[in-house]
Design an enzyme around this catalytic site. Sequence first.
Site, PDB file in Angstrom:
ATOM      1  N   ASP A  23       0.850  -1.194   0.000  1.00 32.51           N
ATOM      2  CA  ASP A  23       0.000   0.000   0.000  1.00 32.51           C
ATOM      3  C   ASP A  23       0.886   1.244   0.000  1.00 32.51           C
ATOM      4  O   ASP A  23       1.655   1.456   0.929  1.00 32.51           O
ATOM      5  CB  ASP A  23      -0.889  -0.050   1.259  1.00 32.51           C
ATOM      6  CG  ASP A  23      -1.638   1.252   1.503  1.00 32.51           C
ATOM      7  OD1 ASP A  23      -1.846   2.015   0.540  1.00 32.51           O
ATOM      8  OD2 ASP A  23      -2.013   1.496   2.676  1.00 32.51           O
ATOM      9  N   ASN A  25      -0.483   4.500  -0.626  1.00 40.89           N
ATOM     10  CA  ASN A  25      -1.201   5.750  -0.335  1.00 40.89           C
ATOM     11  C   ASN A  25      -1.894   5.723   1.027  1.00 40.89           C
ATOM     12  O   ASN A  25      -2.839   6.471   1.270  1.00 40.89           O
ATOM     13  CB  ASN A  25      -2.196   6.097  -1.456  1.00 40.89           C
ATOM     14  CG  ASN A  25      -3.297   5.048  -1.574  1.00 40.89           C
ATOM     15  OD1 ASN A  25      -3.180   3.969  -0.985  1.00 40.89           O
ATOM     16  ND2 ASN A  25      -4.337   5.358  -2.294  1.00 40.89           N
ATOM     17  N   ASP A  27      -4.029   3.895   2.611  1.00 44.14           N
ATOM     18  CA  ASP A  27      -5.442   3.630   2.877  1.00 44.14           C
ATOM     19  C   ASP A  27      -5.651   2.202   3.390  1.00 44.14           C
ATOM     20  O   ASP A  27      -6.780   1.723   3.493  1.00 44.14           O
ATOM     21  CB  ASP A  27      -6.315   3.885   1.627  1.00 44.14           C
ATOM     22  CG  ASP A  27      -5.927   2.982   0.458  1.00 44.14           C
ATOM     23  OD1 ASP A  27      -4.961   2.190   0.595  1.00 44.14           O
ATOM     24  OD2 ASP A  27      -6.590   3.042  -0.591  1.00 44.14           O
ATOM     25  N   ASP A 100      -7.039 -11.220 -14.250  1.00 42.11           N
ATOM     26  CA  ASP A 100      -8.074 -12.145 -13.817  1.00 42.11           C
ATOM     27  C   ASP A 100      -9.397 -11.617 -14.372  1.00 42.11           C
ATOM     28  O   ASP A 100      -9.816 -10.515 -14.014  1.00 42.11           O
ATOM     29  CB  ASP A 100      -8.091 -12.115 -12.278  1.00 42.11           C
ATOM     30  CG  ASP A 100      -8.626 -13.371 -11.646  1.00 42.11           C
ATOM     31  OD1 ASP A 100      -9.502 -13.992 -12.244  1.00 42.11           O
ATOM     32  OD2 ASP A 100      -8.168 -13.698 -10.533  1.00 42.11           O
ATOM     33  N   ASP A 202     -11.857 -16.703 -14.424  1.00 40.08           N
ATOM     34  CA  ASP A 202     -12.494 -17.122 -13.182  1.00 40.08           C
ATOM     35  C   ASP A 202     -13.705 -18.014 -13.498  1.00 40.08           C
ATOM     36  O   ASP A 202     -14.547 -17.636 -14.324  1.00 40.08           O
ATOM     37  CB  ASP A 202     -12.957 -15.844 -12.456  1.00 40.08           C
ATOM     38  CG  ASP A 202     -13.449 -16.094 -11.055  1.00 40.08           C
ATOM     39  OD1 ASP A 202     -12.628 -16.482 -10.211  1.00 40.08           O
ATOM     40  OD2 ASP A 202     -14.646 -15.892 -10.797  1.00 40.08           O
ATOM     41  N   GLU A 263      -9.749 -21.301 -14.600  1.00 34.89           N
ATOM     42  CA  GLU A 263     -10.092 -21.930 -13.317  1.00 34.89           C
ATOM     43  C   GLU A 263     -11.363 -22.742 -13.529  1.00 34.89           C
ATOM     44  O   GLU A 263     -12.435 -22.182 -13.706  1.00 34.89           O
ATOM     45  CB  GLU A 263     -10.345 -20.882 -12.231  1.00 34.89           C
ATOM     46  CG  GLU A 263     -10.662 -21.543 -10.896  1.00 34.89           C
ATOM     47  CD  GLU A 263     -11.515 -20.692  -9.956  1.00 34.89           C
ATOM     48  OE1 GLU A 263     -11.480 -20.949  -8.756  1.00 34.89           O
ATOM     49  OE2 GLU A 263     -12.230 -19.793 -10.419  1.00 34.89           O
ATOM     50  N   HIS A 323      -5.422 -17.723  -3.572  1.00 37.61           N
ATOM     51  CA  HIS A 323      -6.177 -16.856  -2.660  1.00 37.61           C
ATOM     52  C   HIS A 323      -7.435 -17.518  -2.107  1.00 37.61           C
ATOM     53  O   HIS A 323      -8.222 -16.855  -1.436  1.00 37.61           O
ATOM     54  CB  HIS A 323      -6.556 -15.570  -3.398  1.00 37.61           C
ATOM     55  CG  HIS A 323      -7.471 -15.846  -4.553  1.00 37.61           C
ATOM     56  ND1 HIS A 323      -7.084 -16.572  -5.663  1.00 37.61           N
ATOM     57  CD2 HIS A 323      -8.774 -15.553  -4.760  1.00 37.61           C
ATOM     58  CE1 HIS A 323      -8.094 -16.698  -6.496  1.00 37.61           C
ATOM     59  NE2 HIS A 323      -9.137 -16.081  -5.966  1.00 37.61           N
ATOM     60  N   ASP A 324      -7.647 -18.782  -2.426  1.00 33.53           N
ATOM     61  CA  ASP A 324      -8.887 -19.451  -2.016  1.00 33.53           C
ATOM     62  C   ASP A 324      -8.657 -20.576  -1.017  1.00 33.53           C
ATOM     63  O   ASP A 324      -9.624 -21.229  -0.608  1.00 33.53           O
ATOM     64  CB  ASP A 324      -9.590 -20.066  -3.253  1.00 33.53           C
ATOM     65  CG  ASP A 324     -10.253 -19.017  -4.130  1.00 33.53           C
ATOM     66  OD1 ASP A 324     -10.672 -17.975  -3.596  1.00 33.53           O
ATOM     67  OD2 ASP A 324     -10.354 -19.253  -5.349  1.00 33.53           O
TER      68      ASP A 324
END
Length: 540
Positions: A23, A25, A27, A100, A202, A263, A323-324
Amino acid sequence: MAQQKLWWQHGIIYQIYPRSFHDTNADGIGDLPGIIQHLDYLQDLGVDGIWLSPINPSPDRDFGYDVSDYNAIDPKFGTMQDFDTLLTEAHQRGIHIILDLVLNHTSDLHPWFQESLKSRENPYHDWYLWHDPAPDGDYPNNWISIFGGPAWEYNRELNQYYYHMFTPQQPDLNWRNPQVRQEMLDIFRFWLDRGVDGFRLDVFNEYFKDKDFRNNPRKPGIHLLPFDRYEHIYDTSQPEMFPLLKEIRGIVDSYPERYVVGETFLADAVHARLYIGPDLLHAGFDYGYAKSPWGARSFGNAIAFWDALHGEEAWPNYFLNNHDTPRSSVRYVTGENDARLKLLAGMHLTVRGTPYLYYGEEIGMRDTRYRRRELQDPVGKRYWPLNKGRDGCRSPMQWDASPHAGFSSAQPWLRSNPDYPQRNVQAQSEDPHSLYHFYKQLIQLRRENPALYAGALDLLPLENELVLVYKRTAAEQQALIALNFSNREQEVSVPAPEAKVPENESQAWQLLFAGNDLVNSTFSEGNVHLPPYGVAILIA
Ligand code: GLC
């Protein structure tokens, strides 16, 4: 198989979950400038491509997997200019960029869905899967959402249901509508024209559903989750996907050296393989390897099966993490020792196929344990505590020991793993024995040796249940890899390399890697010694 060196085939692809990489900036959410800052790091690690989890504008009900504008960059990640800079800077370093594409469903806040809600006559109404209630007012059929509950959401004004395989905020598109199809194919062209090198599709085999919306049959046996009580023959994997993939591939192939990986949703390996081919996908994912139990035999079987399915016509790919799913560092390891992860790296980077790495895998990042009130993932929120969701493997990248692991100067969207003061990129780059250096060395070896990046794979029969041994054979080189899955020392007998020219029968191996270290010694034949979880790589 073509002899030309193809980046997606012979190279290594690194998946970035952009929210969690860096990150810039303040946030609390990672961004494109954060990725740009680390391109040198990725080049030094030796990767050939980056797969970015979605960066399109999204209301984040499923963190980017619910898109509200396909042809833009989400402002929380940066601007289109940042994206163009990322592409240019990556390309200057020989790194390709894969996007993706989440084309099965949009966000419910996408203007198309908002239009489709207005009336049954609205031109966008048919862009989604709207259906009248059953005569008794019930759901149109028995389809269930994989994220929980019926897959149909009722709208009172229209007195109709719409279909969603995932959350109700992710309505599925109607791919049978020619305008939808056209619009979707234009999205490929839009990003190809900007210069991206490929796509990860996806849940692509979910695009079409049975046109008559027939009920799925019940599955025998007892299943805890309602979703698992049905055979998903009508709500997924319809034959219309094949001509569509051909059309997609035609578009992708009209640009040089592009790549499309899919996927596959709910499909076994045999089924997933059907979508791969010279006029279909370049490659597809399958969980057989990542879900293998620990052990030489089970990993050997997973590799042999997936490799044989591809044959000589196709090129497998392998992932241990994404990520799953919980990271391999917690699936196969308890505690902080990285020895088993080194062994897995030894395998992952020497099999025939494109290795995918997931950010932080190279430093053995562990899943972070979140409390219920900290959860972000809709899956965790719905199924806690049965399934705690996917936040654990999405925690911020651990760059250094400064606050928030050097990920951000603000509180990150997901709390950093408390182990970051010890486990981080900076600490591991200073330690020559770290997992990070192990990955780097193996990647380097793979890049330098055609047997490792291009060779055919043959498993040797297991002499010892604890050691996996395979050969890789390319036109100009052969390699032998031995992997000790046990916590004790093992010896493996290594046959002499196959003679390439008959008059030179007594060729010797060169031992490149032994145990945990790079070496360089000659070795004719006999026993190779493997320390606990040790790796040996020989080439000739
Ligand atoms: C894919 C993604 C997953 C997402 C789902 C719905 O399985 O990998 O993260 O939740 O599709 O888009």
